[in-house]
Design an enzyme around this catalytic site. Sequence first.
Site, PDB file in Angstrom:
ATOM      1  N   HIS A  98     -38.607  77.494 -34.632  1.00 38.85           N
ATOM      2  CA  HIS A  98     -37.240  77.106 -34.235  1.00 38.85           C
ATOM      3  C   HIS A  98     -37.151  76.770 -32.736  1.00 38.85           C
ATOM      4  O   HIS A  98     -37.297  77.647 -31.890  1.00 38.85           O
ATOM      5  CB  HIS A  98     -36.310  78.282 -34.568  1.00 38.85           C
ATOM      6  CG  HIS A  98     -34.862  77.925 -34.602  1.00 38.85           C
ATOM      7  ND1 HIS A  98     -33.916  78.799 -35.058  1.00 38.85           N
ATOM      8  CD2 HIS A  98     -34.194  76.802 -34.249  1.00 38.85           C
ATOM      9  CE1 HIS A  98     -32.727  78.230 -34.989  1.00 38.85           C
ATOM     10  NE2 HIS A  98     -32.875  77.022 -34.491  1.00 38.85           N
ATOM     11  N   ILE A 127     -24.805  58.997 -39.536  1.00 40.27           N
ATOM     12  CA  ILE A 127     -24.578  58.185 -38.330  1.00 40.27           C
ATOM     13  C   ILE A 127     -24.507  56.706 -38.698  1.00 40.27           C
ATOM     14  O   ILE A 127     -23.645  55.962 -38.214  1.00 40.27           O
ATOM     15  CB  ILE A 127     -25.694  58.428 -37.285  1.00 40.27           C
ATOM     16  CG1 ILE A 127     -25.769  59.915 -36.919  1.00 40.27           C
ATOM     17  CG2 ILE A 127     -25.448  57.578 -36.035  1.00 40.27           C
ATOM     18  CD1 ILE A 127     -26.965  60.291 -36.054  1.00 40.27           C
ATOM     19  N   ASN A 174     -27.818  66.311 -30.837  1.00 42.47           N
ATOM     20  CA  ASN A 174     -27.207  66.607 -32.146  1.00 42.47           C
ATOM     21  C   ASN A 174     -25.843  65.948 -32.288  1.00 42.47           C
ATOM     22  O   ASN A 174     -24.991  66.102 -31.413  1.00 42.47           O
ATOM     23  CB  ASN A 174     -27.000  68.119 -32.304  1.00 42.47           C
ATOM     24  CG  ASN A 174     -28.280  68.860 -32.603  1.00 42.47           C
ATOM     25  OD1 ASN A 174     -29.225  68.829 -31.813  1.00 42.47           O
ATOM     26  ND2 ASN A 174     -28.336  69.526 -33.741  1.00 42.47           N
ATOM     27  N   ASP A 208     -35.901  50.380 -50.228  1.00 39.24           N
ATOM     28  CA  ASP A 208     -36.690  51.392 -49.507  1.00 39.24           C
ATOM     29  C   ASP A 208     -37.353  50.706 -48.313  1.00 39.24           C
ATOM     30  O   ASP A 208     -37.975  49.648 -48.486  1.00 39.24           O
ATOM     31  CB  ASP A 208     -37.746  51.931 -50.488  1.00 39.24           C
ATOM     32  CG  ASP A 208     -38.515  53.114 -49.933  1.00 39.24           C
ATOM     33  OD1 ASP A 208     -38.628  53.226 -48.694  1.00 39.24           O
ATOM     34  OD2 ASP A 208     -39.012  53.909 -50.739  1.00 39.24           O
ATOM     35  N   LYS A 221     -40.683  61.593 -36.156  1.00 40.14           N
ATOM     36  CA  LYS A 221     -39.839  60.711 -35.339  1.00 40.14           C
ATOM     37  C   LYS A 221     -40.612  60.260 -34.093  1.00 40.14           C
ATOM     38  O   LYS A 221     -40.556  59.101 -33.702  1.00 40.14           O
ATOM     39  CB  LYS A 221     -38.547  61.423 -34.915  1.00 40.14           C
ATOM     40  CG  LYS A 221     -37.526  61.643 -36.025  1.00 40.14           C
ATOM     41  CD  LYS A 221     -36.986  60.376 -36.650  1.00 40.14           C
ATOM     42  CE  LYS A 221     -36.096  59.582 -35.728  1.00 40.14           C
ATOM     43  NZ  LYS A 221     -35.470  58.435 -36.466  1.00 40.14           N
ATOM     44  N   THR A 276     -30.968  57.901 -50.733  1.00 38.22           N
ATOM     45  CA  THR A 276     -31.566  59.206 -51.059  1.00 38.22           C
ATOM     46  C   THR A 276     -30.401  60.194 -51.228  1.00 38.22           C
ATOM     47  O   THR A 276     -29.231  59.806 -51.147  1.00 38.22           O
ATOM     48  CB  THR A 276     -32.462  59.706 -49.911  1.00 38.22           C
ATOM     49  OG1 THR A 276     -31.626  59.983 -48.779  1.00 38.22           O
ATOM     50  CG2 THR A 276     -33.532  58.676 -49.544  1.00 38.22           C
ATOM     51  N   TYR A 333     -40.374  67.142 -38.735  1.00 35.74           N
ATOM     52  CA  TYR A 333     -39.361  66.097 -38.536  1.00 35.74           C
ATOM     53  C   TYR A 333     -39.559  65.411 -37.184  1.00 35.74           C
ATOM     54  O   TYR A 333     -39.682  64.185 -37.095  1.00 35.74           O
ATOM     55  CB  TYR A 333     -37.944  66.690 -38.629  1.00 35.74           C
ATOM     56  CG  TYR A 333     -36.863  65.809 -38.033  1.00 35.74           C
ATOM     57  CD1 TYR A 333     -36.561  64.573 -38.589  1.00 35.74           C
ATOM     58  CD2 TYR A 333     -36.141  66.211 -36.902  1.00 35.74           C
ATOM     59  CE1 TYR A 333     -35.575  63.756 -38.036  1.00 35.74           C
ATOM     60  CE2 TYR A 333     -35.162  65.413 -36.348  1.00 35.74           C
ATOM     61  CZ  TYR A 333     -34.875  64.177 -36.917  1.00 35.74           C
ATOM     62  OH  TYR A 333     -33.913  63.370 -36.363  1.00 35.74           O
ATOM     63  N   THR A 342     -34.360  60.729 -31.683  1.00 37.70           N
ATOM     64  CA  THR A 342     -33.721  62.020 -31.426  1.00 37.70           C
ATOM     65  C   THR A 342     -34.275  62.673 -30.154  1.00 37.70           C
ATOM     66  O   THR A 342     -35.418  62.395 -29.758  1.00 37.70           O
ATOM     67  CB  THR A 342     -33.982  62.950 -32.633  1.00 37.70           C
ATOM     68  OG1 THR A 342     -33.686  64.287 -32.273  1.00 37.70           O
ATOM     69  CG2 THR A 342     -35.438  62.915 -33.079  1.00 37.70           C
ATOM     70  N   ASP A 343     -33.494  63.582 -29.589  1.00 39.28           N
ATOM     71  CA  ASP A 343     -33.990  64.347 -28.434  1.00 39.28           C
ATOM     72  C   ASP A 343     -35.085  65.340 -28.848  1.00 39.28           C
ATOM     73  O   ASP A 343     -35.821  65.847 -28.008  1.00 39.28           O
ATOM     74  CB  ASP A 343     -32.844  65.089 -27.727  1.00 39.28           C
ATOM     75  CG  ASP A 343     -32.097  66.082 -28.614  1.00 39.28           C
ATOM     76  OD1 ASP A 343     -32.399  66.178 -29.823  1.00 39.28           O
ATOM     77  OD2 ASP A 343     -31.193  66.771 -28.090  1.00 39.28           O
ATOM     78  N   GLU A 344     -35.204  65.590 -30.165  1.00 44.25           N
ATOM     79  CA  GLU A 344     -36.140  66.624 -30.617  1.00 44.25           C
ATOM     80  C   GLU A 344     -37.606  66.236 -30.368  1.00 44.25           C
ATOM     81  O   GLU A 344     -38.483  67.088 -30.385  1.00 44.25           O
ATOM     82  CB  GLU A 344     -35.892  66.953 -32.095  1.00 44.25           C
ATOM     83  CG  GLU A 344     -34.443  67.345 -32.320  1.00 44.25           C
ATOM     84  CD  GLU A 344     -34.125  67.964 -33.679  1.00 44.25           C
ATOM     85  OE1 GLU A 344     -35.044  68.479 -34.339  1.00 44.25           O
ATOM     86  OE2 GLU A 344     -32.943  67.932 -34.067  1.00 44.25           O
ATOM     87  N   ALA A 395     -42.096  65.499 -35.192  1.00 45.72           N
ATOM     88  CA  ALA A 395     -43.419  64.871 -35.057  1.00 45.72           C
ATOM     89  C   ALA A 395     -43.394  63.482 -35.695  1.00 45.72           C
ATOM     90  O   ALA A 395     -43.944  62.515 -35.150  1.00 45.72           O
ATOM     91  CB  ALA A 395     -44.484  65.737 -35.720  1.00 45.72           C
TER      92      ALA A 395
END
Length: 372
Positions: free
Chosen positions: A312, A16, A207, A63, A182, A40, A178, A135-137, A180
């Site tokens: 998941h 992105i 996504n 970094d 974010k 990375t 991931y 993120t929406d996650e 957690a």
Amino acid sequence: MPYKRTIIITGGAGFIGSHVVRLFVGKYPEYHIINLDKLTYAGNLANLKDIEDKPNYSFIKADICDYETVKRVISENKVDGIIHLAAESHVDRSITDPFVFAKTNVLGTLTLLQAARECWEPDGWEGKRFYHISTDEVYGALELTRPEGDPDGNECGGGPYGEDFFTEENKYQPHSPYSAAKASSDHFVRAYHDTYGMPTIVTNCSNNYGPYQFPEKLIPLFINNIRNRKPLPVYGKGENVRDWLYVEDHARAIDLIFHKGEIAQTYNIGGFNEWKNIDLIKVLIRTTDRLLGRPEGSDDDLITFVTDRKGHDLRYAIDSTKLKTELGWEPSLQFEEGIEKTVRWYLDNQEWLDNVTSGDYQNYYSEMYGNR
Ligand code: NAD
Ligand code: TYD
């Protein structure tokens, strides 16, 4: 002539980030854009070949966890804006190695915030902006209350796969290491606003898909595997639902929000475009086969159901009404058009794929999945 603004974009060599860098460098010749990236496995300067010689673009390999360097870059360049995308971003990797996610996503973000604060606070916050891409996650997972998919879902309330969406009011309930990490970084960004008055903004996007995505994520991995007639590892029954947005539409939203978004606000970004994994995979097979001139259905047997991802998340669906109502943003591409462009891009850029998948990634992939 001095630049009007100097902006650091962290993670600009990633998926992105490279689209955001390209948009800003091209659209704002009066801004100096500094891409700060550690490079990375997920960062690749080949993603920015077309703009690397532009006079208003600089790259600094660093970094975000390196406090002294980050602080020096901000202060020496008189940086007044930071758009922060650098992160570890792949859920499967976070399940295998959560620590690097805490380090980069949490401590890296905190380091960046503190370095910006040290540089900015003495002269006041006026004209400064710290924009954190999330993120929406972080919101967790939604139920699949319409498992068969209701094509009129969006009209009759909710989406095709359930009545509810993630809105900006949702509680944070991350499940994967991931998300957690974010979520934790989002909290730190808000804490720097609430405690020190730093002008911050957070956005939570669904996504993304499109060119230059590292081929460990579903869409580029599967296009590449279909091309090479390798099995397509579908987790569980392929029933999980994701909400897909073309990456350039995300970059446009970031541009708009960076310039017009209200300080201390959160904006959700998404295109009301939910797809069940298995249905999306069938579209990918059909599109790739058509563009390669293969008969329809000739690669359906590549679908291989494999053990489900741990924890998941079942369904993500983003409500981006606030962004539309307050700032007038809407996605520009229909999904069919976006997928066609994306498949074509990966098929036309085999050299890029070979380049980014050589070395480390090959080892990781064969350790994770065997030699599929
Ligand atoms: P990516 O993995 O493609 O790129 C990450 C970039 O960050 C790479 O260039 C990498 O080199 C760099 N990086 C990693 N660790 C670093 C460090 N310690 N210091 C400096 N640079 C470092 O990620 P992406 O998919 O482009 O995601 C970018 C951001 O957007 C992330 O913060 C992610 O959480 C968020 N996001 C991604 C999606 C998506 O679908 N990909 C959706 C919503 C939000
Ligand atoms: P991914 O692209 O990793 O994004 P995220 O986990 O952040 O949503 O995965 C998208 C969906 O595809 C997710 O439900 C997991 C699934 N998936 C597979 O079924 N097989 C795969 O090999 C991968 C990478 C993902």
